[in-house]
Design an enzyme around this catalytic site. Structure first.
Site, mmCIF file in Angstrom:
data_model
loop_
_atom_site.group_PDB
_atom_site.id
_atom_site.type_symbol
_atom_site.label_atom_id
_atom_site.label_comp_id
_atom_site.label_asym_id
_atom_site.label_seq_id
_atom_site.Cartn_x
_atom_site.Cartn_y
_atom_site.Cartn_z
ATOM 1 N N ARG A 125 0.829 -1.214 0.000
ATOM 2 C CA ARG A 125 0.000 0.000 0.000
ATOM 3 C C ARG A 125 0.862 1.263 0.000
ATOM 4 O O ARG A 125 0.395 2.340 -0.355
ATOM 5 C CB ARG A 125 -0.977 -0.013 1.194
ATOM 6 C CG ARG A 125 -1.929 1.160 1.204
ATOM 7 C CD ARG A 125 -3.242 0.922 1.956
ATOM 8 N NE ARG A 125 -3.105 0.146 3.167
ATOM 9 C CZ ARG A 125 -2.478 0.552 4.277
ATOM 10 N NH1 ARG A 125 -1.935 1.744 4.324
ATOM 11 N NH2 ARG A 125 -2.403 -0.239 5.332
ATOM 12 N N TYR A 177 -17.505 14.735 -16.641
ATOM 13 C CA TYR A 177 -17.877 13.336 -16.449
ATOM 14 C C TYR A 177 -18.916 13.205 -15.325
ATOM 15 O O TYR A 177 -18.763 13.814 -14.264
ATOM 16 C CB TYR A 177 -16.613 12.554 -16.117
ATOM 17 C CG TYR A 177 -16.817 11.076 -15.937
ATOM 18 C CD1 TYR A 177 -17.148 10.266 -17.018
ATOM 19 C CD2 TYR A 177 -16.686 10.488 -14.684
ATOM 20 C CE1 TYR A 177 -17.330 8.910 -16.851
ATOM 21 C CE2 TYR A 177 -16.871 9.123 -14.518
ATOM 22 C CZ TYR A 177 -17.190 8.345 -15.610
ATOM 23 O OH TYR A 177 -17.376 7.007 -15.450
ATOM 24 N N ASP A 208 -8.786 17.506 -16.480
ATOM 25 C CA ASP A 208 -9.091 16.118 -16.806
ATOM 26 C C ASP A 208 -8.921 15.992 -18.318
ATOM 27 O O ASP A 208 -9.718 16.506 -19.098
ATOM 28 C CB ASP A 208 -10.519 15.765 -16.374
ATOM 29 C CG ASP A 208 -10.839 14.289 -16.592
ATOM 30 O OD1 ASP A 208 -10.245 13.678 -17.506
ATOM 31 O OD2 ASP A 208 -11.702 13.749 -15.877
ATOM 32 N N LYS A 229 -9.583 4.450 -19.977
ATOM 33 C CA LYS A 229 -10.035 4.784 -21.327
ATOM 34 C C LYS A 229 -8.891 4.585 -22.328
ATOM 35 O O LYS A 229 -8.433 3.487 -22.492
ATOM 36 C CB LYS A 229 -10.607 6.200 -21.322
ATOM 37 C CG LYS A 229 -11.538 6.491 -20.112
ATOM 38 C CD LYS A 229 -12.792 5.625 -20.107
ATOM 39 C CE LYS A 229 -13.565 5.681 -18.785
ATOM 40 N NZ LYS A 229 -13.856 7.008 -18.262
HETATM 41 C C1 LIG Z 1 -14.244 7.551 -17.026
HETATM 42 C C2 LIG Z 1 -13.886 8.940 -16.687
HETATM 43 C C3 LIG Z 1 -13.557 9.288 -15.373
HETATM 44 C C4 LIG Z 1 -13.600 8.285 -14.227
HETATM 45 O O1 LIG Z 1 -12.644 7.298 -14.397
HETATM 46 P P1 LIG Z 1 -12.820 5.777 -13.828
HETATM 47 O O2 LIG Z 1 -11.540 5.152 -14.257
HETATM 48 O O3 LIG Z 1 -14.045 5.208 -14.469
HETATM 49 O O4 LIG Z 1 -12.964 5.882 -12.361
HETATM 50 C C5 LIG Z 1 -13.185 10.594 -15.117
HETATM 51 N N1 LIG Z 1 -13.146 11.520 -16.101
HETATM 52 C C6 LIG Z 1 -13.468 11.215 -17.377
HETATM 53 C C7 LIG Z 1 -13.410 12.277 -18.418
HETATM 54 C C8 LIG Z 1 -13.848 9.926 -17.712
HETATM 55 O O5 LIG Z 1 -14.164 9.629 -18.977
#
Ligand SMILES: *Cc1c(COP(=O)(O)O)cnc(C)c1O
Length: 397
Positions: A61, A114, A179, A204
């Protein structure tokens, strides 16, 4: 520095030649032998304080060498001093919010973003007051206790762009988190434009094959240290097998992004000309907010788009039912094409008024274009649109 395509292939491979291995090793240890107690204590203190590494990892951890290797690769791709990896994009965002609490209780957030990020911030779960603003209101909304400004560009699901330089200027001394999930380091480098944190849902494009959930934050080391401390305390860890898979996907990232982007441009143009499609939102068509940033802030328009069916909700549901090659599913950035209904799925947790204000209508579908042959994708979409046309007009109204 070598070019991005080269870094994608070689980043995070330090020491492999010397160890006479070609694939990075996977370390699954949960604990590490501490023969020398004094040295072990020093390592423990360093890791809890957020140091990137120590002589002894002590406990998984606190540190894992496989995860650290993947982090070093991603830092090189974003051009950052550091990268901290988490078990998901949401765990990554949560860690940033917890770390920023020491700097004030107020966060400015530019919508849309998101759905779950929106929900996490709006709910106050992390103990911060989130204020949602449009990008032009950032400067006027900064308070003495503003700890962070959050923007998502391209934004989910309407693919609107936010001018990162302008947001950074408006935020003044308050750090901006971008992001950049939709853009990847292939298309956009927010740190070079003045952002202090870059967040990716590595689930993604970075993972890219639909088999890894992960989140990363790239930033300077002074900002990374509190993130590691939060991670060590809360345990939002990336598993080393997932870290290996994430690293494994990186060498093909630019090829995937470029092919998907070319496919998306063609599909967006064909959709825009289709009689059953009311609107297409894609930076490559100039139909999103700040589309002029393609070519400067963003190297290309990317492979995400949203489109609105003239037939509303029933037509959108019928298209999701009728696709055969495309996968009707949430998530994005995979090698295969995914289609989903934001209002009913990814943005379900966003309130009705906020959905309406951000163009998330009942007839809207989001398309994450993959790397298949574009003509096969178009055949599938065209037959699905035809199937939707058989929805009775009364329902479609
Ligand atoms: C999917 C997504 C998230 C969250 O990510 P996870 O890996 O599903 O927790 C945050 N921001 C954007 C733009 C996303 O597409």
């Amino acid at each position: 520095m070598t070019r991005l395509e080269t870094r994608l292939v070689h980043a995070g491979r330090d020491g492999l030649r010397e160890a006479c291995v070609h694939a990075p090793p996977i370390d699954l240890s949960t604990t590490y032998p501490v023969a020398d107690l004094e040295a072990g204590t020093a390592s423990f203190d360093a890791l809890v304080a957020g140091e990137a590494s120590a002589a002894n990892p002590i406990y998984a951890r606190l540190h894992n060498p496989t995860v650290a290797r993947t982090e070093s690769a991603l830092a090189r791709l974003e051009g950052s001093e550091a990268c901290v990896a988490f078990g998901s994009g949401m765990a990554a965002l949560t860690a940033v919010l917890m770390a920023r609490r020491a700097h004030g209780g107020h966060v400015l957030v530019v919508r849309p973003l998101y759905g779950t990020s929106d929900h996490l911030l709006a709910s106050g779960l992390c103990g911060l007051e989130a204020e949602f603003v449009t990008a032009d209101r950032i400067a006027a909304s900064i308070r003495p206790d503003t700890a962070l400004v959050i923007v998502e560009t391209p934004a989910n699901p309407t693919v609107d762009l936010v001018d990162i330089r302008a947001a950074v200027a408006a935020a003044g001394s308050v750090p901006v988190l971008v992001d950049s999930t939709f853009a990847t380091p292939v298309l956009q480098n927010p740190l070079a434009l003045g952002a202090r944190y870059v967040l990716h849902s590595a689930t993604k494009f970075l993972g890219g094959h639909g088999d890894v959930i992960a989140g990363v934050v790239c930033c300077e080391d002074a900002l990374a240290q509190p993130l590691r401390t939060v991670r060590a305390a809360t345990g939002g860890l990336l598993h080393p097998l997932a870290a290996y898979l994430l690293h494994r996907g990186l060498p093909t990232l630019s090829l995937r992004v470029e092919r998907a982007q070319a496919n998306a441009q063609t599909l967006a143009e064909r959709l825009a000309a289709h009689p059953r499609v009311a609107r297409v939102f894609h930076p490559g068509l100039g139909t999103v907010r700040n589309a002029h940033l393609v070519g400067s802030q963003m190297a290309g328009p990317g492979s995400l788009m949203a489109f609105e069916l003239a037939g509303g909700y029933d037509a959108a549901a019928a298209v999701m039912r009728a696709v055969r090659l495309m996968t009707p599913a949430v998530s994005l950035g995979s090698v295969d094409t995914l289609i989903q209904h934001p209002s009913g799925l990814t943005h379900r947790v966003v309130g009705a008024a906020d959905k309406a204000a951000n163009g998330i209508t009942d007839g809207l579908l989001r398309l994450s274009v993959g790397i298949e042959h574009v003509d096969d994708l178009w055949s599938d979409l065209a037959q699905a649109l035809d199937a939707a046309a058989t929805v009775p007009a009364a329902q479609a109204a």
